[in-house]
Motif scaffolding. Structure first.
Motif, PDB file in Angstrom:
ATOM      1  N   ARG A  57      28.322  17.691 -29.436  1.00 20.95           N
ATOM      2  CA  ARG A  57      29.059  18.959 -29.400  1.00 20.95           C
ATOM      3  C   ARG A  57      30.540  18.785 -29.087  1.00 20.95           C
ATOM      4  O   ARG A  57      31.346  19.666 -29.361  1.00 20.95           O
ATOM      5  CB  ARG A  57      28.413  19.906 -28.384  1.00 20.95           C
ATOM      6  N   TYR A 159      27.288  21.774 -32.349  1.00 21.61           N
ATOM      7  CA  TYR A 159      26.520  22.319 -31.229  1.00 21.61           C
ATOM      8  C   TYR A 159      25.149  22.763 -31.728  1.00 21.61           C
ATOM      9  O   TYR A 159      25.031  23.731 -32.482  1.00 21.61           O
ATOM     10  CB  TYR A 159      27.252  23.497 -30.600  1.00 21.61           C
ATOM     11  N   SER A 161      21.728  24.571 -31.397  1.00 22.02           N
ATOM     12  CA  SER A 161      21.276  25.701 -30.588  1.00 22.02           C
ATOM     13  C   SER A 161      19.807  26.025 -30.753  1.00 22.02           C
ATOM     14  O   SER A 161      19.227  26.727 -29.923  1.00 22.02           O
ATOM     15  CB  SER A 161      22.082  26.950 -30.931  1.00 22.02           C
ATOM     16  N   GLU A 162      19.165  25.479 -31.802  1.00 18.56           N
ATOM     17  CA  GLU A 162      17.786  25.872 -32.063  1.00 18.56           C
ATOM     18  C   GLU A 162      17.065  24.789 -32.859  1.00 18.56           C
ATOM     19  O   GLU A 162      17.685  24.022 -33.598  1.00 18.56           O
ATOM     20  CB  GLU A 162      17.761  27.195 -32.835  1.00 18.56           C
ATOM     21  N   GLY A 175      22.516  25.045 -36.017  1.00 13.27           N
ATOM     22  CA  GLY A 175      23.739  25.119 -35.235  1.00 13.27           C
ATOM     23  C   GLY A 175      23.916  26.471 -34.580  1.00 13.27           C
ATOM     24  O   GLY A 175      23.148  27.407 -34.812  1.00 13.27           O
ATOM     25  N   HIS A 176      24.958  26.586 -33.755  1.00 19.74           N
ATOM     26  CA  HIS A 176      25.162  27.831 -33.012  1.00 19.74           C
ATOM     27  C   HIS A 176      25.485  29.014 -33.905  1.00 19.74           C
ATOM     28  O   HIS A 176      25.323  30.166 -33.514  1.00 19.74           O
ATOM     29  CB  HIS A 176      26.280  27.630 -31.979  1.00 19.74           C
ATOM     30  N   ASP A 177      25.942  28.735 -35.132  1.00 23.03           N
ATOM     31  CA  ASP A 177      26.267  29.816 -36.059  1.00 23.03           C
ATOM     32  C   ASP A 177      25.111  30.103 -37.014  1.00 23.03           C
ATOM     33  O   ASP A 177      25.272  30.861 -37.976  1.00 23.03           O
ATOM     34  CB  ASP A 177      27.520  29.472 -36.853  1.00 23.03           C
ATOM     35  N   SER A 196      20.571  22.531 -24.957  1.00 22.43           N
ATOM     36  CA  SER A 196      20.275  23.852 -25.504  1.00 22.43           C
ATOM     37  C   SER A 196      18.928  23.881 -26.211  1.00 22.43           C
ATOM     38  O   SER A 196      18.486  24.942 -26.658  1.00 22.43           O
ATOM     39  CB  SER A 196      21.380  24.262 -26.481  1.00 22.43           C
TER      40      SER A 196
END
Length: 462
Positions: A57, A159, A161-162, A175-177, A196
């Motif tokens: 990240r 980053y 995220s999931e 990713g975070h987006d 995360s």
């Protein structure tokens, strides 16, 4: 093997999973353990055995902070990964001196006595094998990155995220987006306490937790040019712990300094001050800095300098100790407790176990890749390795939890500096007693090692 390193930003396209015998692996985090795993797999498995993507990240040029003293096992892991530990360690840094502000001689000196060394005795023969050389984390990262094979790609500023599991057994990283980073046969989480994706494997009861201690760590670029000569002499090339009265005089404050520059001409050191709060955010709110991590903003440095000087404001501390904080060029905040092992960062244990985990996992995956592996067989392998990793640290984890949150804070707050006892505070987690055989043995050992070091002035300049 020719080394290939790609610096890829989050907005670049990623590949999708293909059905081949090549095991496609994603590693979340680009720290030493992640890169050690990637490097060993790429070096020992060859180009076709693994296709590895590392998602970090942070930026490629991010400051990694100081390192830790490398154990023999972690050094072996780095060697397997293609990095010579001698290139990242500081010669002579395997020394720790413990002083009281009221005394000229050290309370204890943990250092291989020269008289025993000349007699051919090794550190391991007298129980000093845990006193390893300090390392420089930036050089570890750079060395491991250069050792990666062509089948490893690093994606910076990515980053995760999931995680989504597909019906075919592959796993997708998101990713975070909401953008997909691709599908993989295996995802390894090496992103530490701020992970995360930990919740994808563990429930709430197994969440990483805070042990009550946050280390405020300042960077000193060149102590020889900025600190009092007496402090530099006590620090030497290793570590220095100084204890003195708390601001109100009712308790004890501990201050430590530690060298970490690998090259001798790099005089870099850290200065460390611990804070005890219910949550790490409490300290950040008190200092009005928003969040932890590495920080070099002028306003943050000023707030921390004022905070540290207030902690050392008792007249028992000479001005030369308060002036240390006038010379810090950067900061990091370390909340004790990590995603798998709740071990204190000042000991180096977390870093060492992480490298051991990486090397052992690489060995298991190299063997698994040779078989007719399936998503189910990989899952079974990972669960077994995970249990092994946690079991081998259990005794140390329990000891750390007993000493740090349950005893150390209250001991320092209620014990005047003139009654301070290092053994009680950090080693046994209870008041010293001559009826406690373990405590007596530890005291005798430390005093004996210190006495032998007195022969050559504890390794300090005469």
């Amino acid at each position: 093997m020719k080394t290939t390193m790609k610096t890829i930003r989050e907005d670049e396209p990623t590949s999708t999973s293909t059905s081949t015998s090549t095991m496609k692996i994603a590693i979340c985090g680009g720290g030493p353990s992640a890169l050690t795993l990637a490097a060993i797999l790429s070096r020992e498995g060859g180009d076709d055995a693994f296709d590895i993507s590392v998602f970090e990240r942070g930026e490629a040029t991010r400051d990694q902070g100081s390192g830790w003293d490398l154990s023999s096992e972690s050094q072996a892991a780095l060697k397997r990964a293609g990095l010579d530990p001698d290139d990242v360690q500081r010669l002579g840094s395997d020394t720790a001196r413990f002083f009281s502000v009221t005394q000229e001689r050290p309370l204890y000196c943990l250092r291989m006595p020269t008289i025993l060394e000349r007699a051919g005795i090794k550190k391991g023969h007298i129980g000093l094998d845990d006193m390893g050389l300090e390392s420089e984390r930036n050089k570890i990262i750079d060395g491991l990155t250069n050792a990666l094979g062509a089948n490893v790609k690093i994606y910076y500023e990515s980053y995760v995220s999931e995680v989504k599991k597909d019906e075919d057994g592959t796993v997708e990283l998101v990713g975070h987006d909401g953008r997909s980073y691709g599908k993989f046969d295996l995802i390894v989480d090496a992103s530490g306490v701020n992970s995360s994706v930990r919740h994808c494997r563990f429930g709430k009861k197994a969440d990483a937790f805070y042990t009550g201690q946050t280390v405020i760590q300042g960077t000193l670029d060149n102590p020889e040019k900025t600190l009092a000569p007496s402090i530099v002499d006590r620090l030497g090339e290793g570590s220095l712990l100084v204890v003195g009265p708390s601001a109100d005089g009712k308790g004890t404050t501990e201050l430590s300094l530690k060298r970490y520059g690998a090259a001798f001409e790099d005089k870099m050191a850290t200065v460390n001050l611990s804070a005890y709060t219910e949550k790490p955010e409490d300290l950040f709110e008190e200092l009005n800095i928003g969040r932890g991590g590495i920080n070099s903003k002028d306003d943050t440095l000023k707030r921390v300098k004022d905070y540290a000087k207030n902690r050392l404001s008792n007249d028992g501390w000479s001005e030369e100790y308060r002036e240390i904080f006038d010379n810090i060029s950067g900061l990091s905040f370390i909340a004790i407790g990590d995603s798998l092992h709740a071990l204190p960062p000042w000991s180096g244990m977390s870093g060492n176990y992480a490298l051991m985990d990486a090397a052992d996992l690489a060995t298991a995956l190299l063997e698994e890749q040779k078989s007719n592996w399936t998503p189910s067989s990989i899952a079974r392998l990972m669960r077994a390795e995970e249990v092994f990793f946690m079991e081998r640290t259990e005794d140390k984890r329990v000891h750390c939890l007993q000493v740090n949150p349950n005893y150390l804070e209250s001991y320092l707050q209620s014990t005047p500096a003139y009654e301070y006892d290092f053994i009680s505070a950090h080693l046994i987690g209870e008041p010293f007693s001559w009826t406690n055989i373990t405590a007596v043995f530890i005291a005798a050992y430390l005093r004996c090692i210190t006495l032998l070091n007195r022969i050559d002035n504890y390794g300090m300049r005469q």
